[in-house]
Design a protein around this motif. Structure first.
Motif, PDB file in Angstrom:
ATOM      1  N   VAL A   4       0.643   5.394   0.289  1.00 42.28           N
ATOM      2  CA  VAL A   4      -0.282   6.653   0.589  1.00 42.28           C
ATOM      3  C   VAL A   4      -0.115   7.743  -0.537  1.00 42.28           C
ATOM      4  O   VAL A   4       0.858   8.400  -0.564  1.00 42.28           O
ATOM      5  CB  VAL A   4       0.154   7.276   2.010  1.00 42.28           C
ATOM      6  CG1 VAL A   4      -0.733   8.279   2.566  1.00 42.28           C
ATOM      7  CG2 VAL A   4      -0.298   6.099   3.123  1.00 42.28           C
ATOM      8  N   ASP A  35       0.122  10.864  -7.883  1.00 42.18           N
ATOM      9  CA  ASP A  35       0.059   9.255  -7.538  1.00 42.18           C
ATOM     10  C   ASP A  35       1.556   8.794  -7.847  1.00 42.18           C
ATOM     11  O   ASP A  35       2.335   7.818  -7.005  1.00 42.18           O
ATOM     12  CB  ASP A  35      -1.021   8.524  -8.440  1.00 42.18           C
ATOM     13  CG  ASP A  35      -2.227   8.784  -7.813  1.00 42.18           C
ATOM     14  OD1 ASP A  35      -2.303   9.617  -6.585  1.00 42.18           O
ATOM     15  OD2 ASP A  35      -3.096   8.418  -8.280  1.00 42.18           O
ATOM     16  N   SER A  46      -7.240   0.708  -5.579  1.00 43.48           N
ATOM     17  CA  SER A  46      -7.023   1.900  -5.064  1.00 43.48           C
ATOM     18  C   SER A  46      -8.002   2.802  -4.476  1.00 43.48           C
ATOM     19  O   SER A  46      -9.142   2.922  -5.223  1.00 43.48           O
ATOM     20  CB  SER A  46      -6.137   2.774  -5.973  1.00 43.48           C
ATOM     21  OG  SER A  46      -4.708   2.207  -6.048  1.00 43.48           O
ATOM     22  N   GLU A  47      -7.785   3.407  -3.372  1.00 41.10           N
ATOM     23  CA  GLU A  47      -8.954   4.463  -3.031  1.00 41.10           C
ATOM     24  C   GLU A  47      -9.001   5.684  -3.784  1.00 41.10           C
ATOM     25  O   GLU A  47      -8.113   5.949  -4.656  1.00 41.10           O
ATOM     26  CB  GLU A  47      -8.789   4.681  -1.414  1.00 41.10           C
ATOM     27  CG  GLU A  47      -8.586   3.221  -0.508  1.00 41.10           C
ATOM     28  CD  GLU A  47      -8.454   3.677   0.786  1.00 41.10           C
ATOM     29  OE1 GLU A  47      -8.482   2.875   1.593  1.00 41.10           O
ATOM     30  OE2 GLU A  47      -7.732   4.731   0.733  1.00 41.10           O
ATOM     31  N   GLY A  48     -10.267   6.359  -3.362  1.00 46.69           N
ATOM     32  CA  GLY A  48     -10.294   7.767  -3.970  1.00 46.69           C
ATOM     33  C   GLY A  48     -11.266   7.869  -5.036  1.00 46.69           C
ATOM     34  O   GLY A  48     -11.736   6.824  -5.623  1.00 46.69           O
ATOM     35  N   ASP A  49     -11.604   8.775  -5.867  1.00 46.76           N
ATOM     36  CA  ASP A  49     -12.541   8.908  -6.691  1.00 46.76           C
ATOM     37  C   ASP A  49     -11.791   9.450  -8.121  1.00 46.76           C
ATOM     38  O   ASP A  49     -11.613  10.455  -8.448  1.00 46.76           O
ATOM     39  CB  ASP A  49     -13.495  10.293  -6.415  1.00 46.76           C
ATOM     40  CG  ASP A  49     -14.638  10.521  -7.226  1.00 46.76           C
ATOM     41  OD1 ASP A  49     -14.689   9.699  -8.346  1.00 46.76           O
ATOM     42  OD2 ASP A  49     -15.447  11.112  -6.909  1.00 46.76           O
ATOM     43  N   THR A  58      -5.389   6.487  -8.564  1.00 44.28           N
ATOM     44  CA  THR A  58      -6.541   6.930  -7.608  1.00 44.28           C
ATOM     45  C   THR A  58      -7.997   6.510  -8.302  1.00 44.28           C
ATOM     46  O   THR A  58      -8.118   6.738  -9.558  1.00 44.28           O
ATOM     47  CB  THR A  58      -6.310   8.489  -7.442  1.00 44.28           C
ATOM     48  OG1 THR A  58      -5.313   8.643  -6.520  1.00 44.28           O
ATOM     49  CG2 THR A  58      -7.583   8.879  -6.872  1.00 44.28           C
ATOM     50  N   LYS A 106       0.774  -1.220  -0.134  1.00 44.40           N
ATOM     51  CA  LYS A 106      -0.087   0.020  -0.073  1.00 44.40           C
ATOM     52  C   LYS A 106       1.063   1.342  -0.054  1.00 44.40           C
ATOM     53  O   LYS A 106       1.957   1.217   0.732  1.00 44.40           O
ATOM     54  CB  LYS A 106      -0.902  -0.059   1.096  1.00 44.40           C
ATOM     55  CG  LYS A 106      -1.766  -1.236   1.332  1.00 44.40           C
ATOM     56  CD  LYS A 106      -2.994  -1.059   0.436  1.00 44.40           C
ATOM     57  CE  LYS A 106      -4.019  -2.154   0.650  1.00 44.40           C
ATOM     58  NZ  LYS A 106      -5.052  -2.218  -0.446  1.00 44.40           N
ATOM     59  N   GLY A 138      -3.955  11.668   0.784  1.00 45.18           N
ATOM     60  CA  GLY A 138      -3.892  10.548   2.145  1.00 45.18           C
ATOM     61  C   GLY A 138      -4.617   9.322   2.094  1.00 45.18           C
ATOM     62  O   GLY A 138      -4.624   8.694   2.958  1.00 45.18           O
ATOM     63  N   HIS A 139      -5.373   9.222   0.854  1.00 47.19           N
ATOM     64  CA  HIS A 139      -5.994   7.807   0.640  1.00 47.19           C
ATOM     65  C   HIS A 139      -4.868   6.624   0.099  1.00 47.19           C
ATOM     66  O   HIS A 139      -3.593   6.988  -0.141  1.00 47.19           O
ATOM     67  CB  HIS A 139      -7.068   7.799  -0.389  1.00 47.19           C
ATOM     68  CG  HIS A 139      -6.739   8.382  -1.699  1.00 47.19           C
ATOM     69  ND1 HIS A 139      -6.844   9.555  -2.068  1.00 47.19           N
ATOM     70  CD2 HIS A 139      -6.171   7.774  -2.778  1.00 47.19           C
ATOM     71  CE1 HIS A 139      -6.306   9.778  -3.393  1.00 47.19           C
ATOM     72  NE2 HIS A 139      -5.891   8.602  -3.736  1.00 47.19           N
ATOM     73  N   GLU A 140      -5.056   5.332   0.018  1.00 49.89           N
ATOM     74  CA  GLU A 140      -4.131   4.089  -0.161  1.00 49.89           C
ATOM     75  C   GLU A 140      -4.286   3.913  -1.577  1.00 49.89           C
ATOM     76  O   GLU A 140      -5.379   4.078  -2.178  1.00 49.89           O
ATOM     77  CB  GLU A 140      -4.526   3.285   0.696  1.00 49.89           C
ATOM     78  CG  GLU A 140      -3.861   3.260   2.120  1.00 49.89           C
ATOM     79  CD  GLU A 140      -4.212   2.057   2.954  1.00 49.89           C
ATOM     80  OE1 GLU A 140      -4.734   1.048   2.547  1.00 49.89           O
ATOM     81  OE2 GLU A 140      -3.356   1.866   3.928  1.00 49.89           O
ATOM     82  N   THR A 176      -3.066   0.919  -4.022  1.00 56.73           N
ATOM     83  CA  THR A 176      -2.646  -0.579  -4.116  1.00 56.73           C
ATOM     84  C   THR A 176      -1.518  -0.856  -5.137  1.00 56.73           C
ATOM     85  O   THR A 176      -1.391  -0.369  -6.293  1.00 56.73           O
ATOM     86  CB  THR A 176      -3.608  -1.561  -4.396  1.00 56.73           C
ATOM     87  OG1 THR A 176      -4.301  -1.509  -5.691  1.00 56.73           O
ATOM     88  CG2 THR A 176      -4.798  -1.252  -3.379  1.00 56.73           C
TER      89      THR A 176
END
Length: 405
Positions: A9, A86, A71-74, A66, A7, A13-15, A17
């Protein structure tokens, strides 16, 4: 190849992969792979290139941007600028772990992203950059979006389709894609650059590669991926691109100074697979491994393969040397060597065994090429085979002395 899941960051702030493909032997350098627009780290190109580089001793990180893959985020509110940030976050992870300048590799929009991110990562920390099917202008990706872009500008967001998949894009995404002069970035990089592009690419035309190449300063290279589609969906196309990048990268990721290159003998050093082990001589290095059926990665010959090879190669060399010295018409030698662990079960001289020792054997089958060889010459060469130095060592009195250093 050994794969580490990790992971990272992101700046927001989101993770994110990632999958780090590690060499089964020692690491000569590190690379970061950026996937194509709306793809993931599991795309054929991402996996093929990452594993090919790992096979060359280059640890390679492929990750999901992202809002894509794991992976997190929009994704719909991210845009090109977020892709670049990223990449910077992923590069920091690699640089912290491996400490040497890294190779950047990007596919399609990921190629544009690595070109744009290089300066933010730090040019002194980038060894070289390779792209596959990259656009020369980032707004080009908007042409591949099935939706009302102007309505998104007006309303702030809207539904679109990209590659048959539905996404909700925001106005920020559109604006962040448009505000980048990629050719100006490329002109100022002055790093080794490799552009790979298919002349029949129906999504990003070959003229984009031409524009990038013209803007770049030397050292720069171009490779045509003849017959390939934009996504490299054919296995052979992805593997070809991977091999080209891996071979090209050797020049810019040289052997590390701390690699063992002994003046005499060999040095074997464990790598990153379960059994992967790097073997070094004074001027060569290669990986030994075990087959997958034994839990290995099958990235190199086994220890017993190497034992068989030492006898087989020495036999062939000795026979050829003797024939050359005599001027005999030997055109070539083929030696097939197999190892038998329980020789006592098939032999008729068990009395020769040493108590407590298992009887083993190396079985050697020799084929000589050369129609002009007569029977006397063939018989003499078979006699010479038994006198090769490795044969004498294996059948002689051999002690193995071990000490800790």
């Amino acid at each position: 190849m050994p794969t580490e899941n990790l992971k990272i960051v992101a700046e927001a702030g989101h993770e994110l992969t990632g999958s780090l493909e590690m060499p089964t032997g020692l690491v000569r350098g590190a690379a970061l792979f950026a996937h194509c627009f709306t793809c993931t780290k599991q795309s054929k190109a991402a996996v093929s290139v990452a594993r090919a580089l790992a096979a060359e001793g280059i640890a390679t990180l492929r990750f999901d941007f992202t809002g894509l893959g794991g992976s997190e985020g929009d994704f719909g509110r991210a845009g090109f600028a977020v892709d670049v940030s990223d990449l910077v976050a992923a590069a920091e992870h690699l640089l912290e772990r491996f400490s040497h300048p890294i190779l950047l590799v990007g596919h399609s929009l990921g190629g544009a992203a690595v070109l744009a991110a290089a300066r933010e990562i730090g040019l002194e920390r980038v060894a070289a950059i390779a792209t596959i099917g990259a656009p020369s202008d980032v707004p080009h990706v908007l042409h591949n979006i099935d939706g009302d872009i102007e309505a998104i500008r007006t309303n702030g967001e809207g539904a679109v389709k990209i590659g048959g998949r539905e996404f909700c894009l925001g106005r920020d995404f559109i604006e962040k894609v448009e505000n980048i002069d990629l050719l100006k970035e490329v002109e100022s990089l002055r790093k080794p650059l490799l552009f790979l592009h298919s002349p029949t690419d129906a999504i990003v035309g070959i003229e984009h590669a031409g524009a990038l190449f013209q803007s770049a300063k030397h050292p720069k290279s171009f490779v045509s991926l003849e017959g390939a589609d934009h996504l490299l969906l054919k296995e052979e196309d992805a593997e070809f691109a991977a091999r080209v990048i891996a071979g090209w990268a050797h020049r810019y990721l040289p052997l590390r100074d701390d690699w063992p290159m002994p003046e005499v003998g060999i040095v074997a050093r464990t790598g990153h697979g379960k059994f992967g082990t790097e073997v070094h001589t004074g001027s060569h290095q290669f990986v030994a491994d075990e087959p997958k059926s034994y839990g290995g990665d099958d990235t190199g010959p086994t220890p017993y393969d190497l034992l068989n090879a030492s006898l087989g190669t020495c036999t062939a060399m000795t026979m050829k040397m003797y024939a050359d010295r005599k001027g005999w018409p030997l055109e070539g030698v083929s030696v097939h060597v197999t190892h038998e662990r329980k020789h006592e079960e098939v032999c008729d001289h068990v009395e020769a065994m040493v108590e407590g020792k298992q009887m083993q054997s190396l079985n050697r089958a020799i084929s000589m090429r050369g129609d002009a060889l007569d029977d006397t010459q063939r018989a003499k060469l078979m006699e010479i085979a038994d006198k090769c130095p490795v044969h004498r060592t294996l059948e002689g009195v051999l002690h193995v002395h071990t000490q800790e250093t």
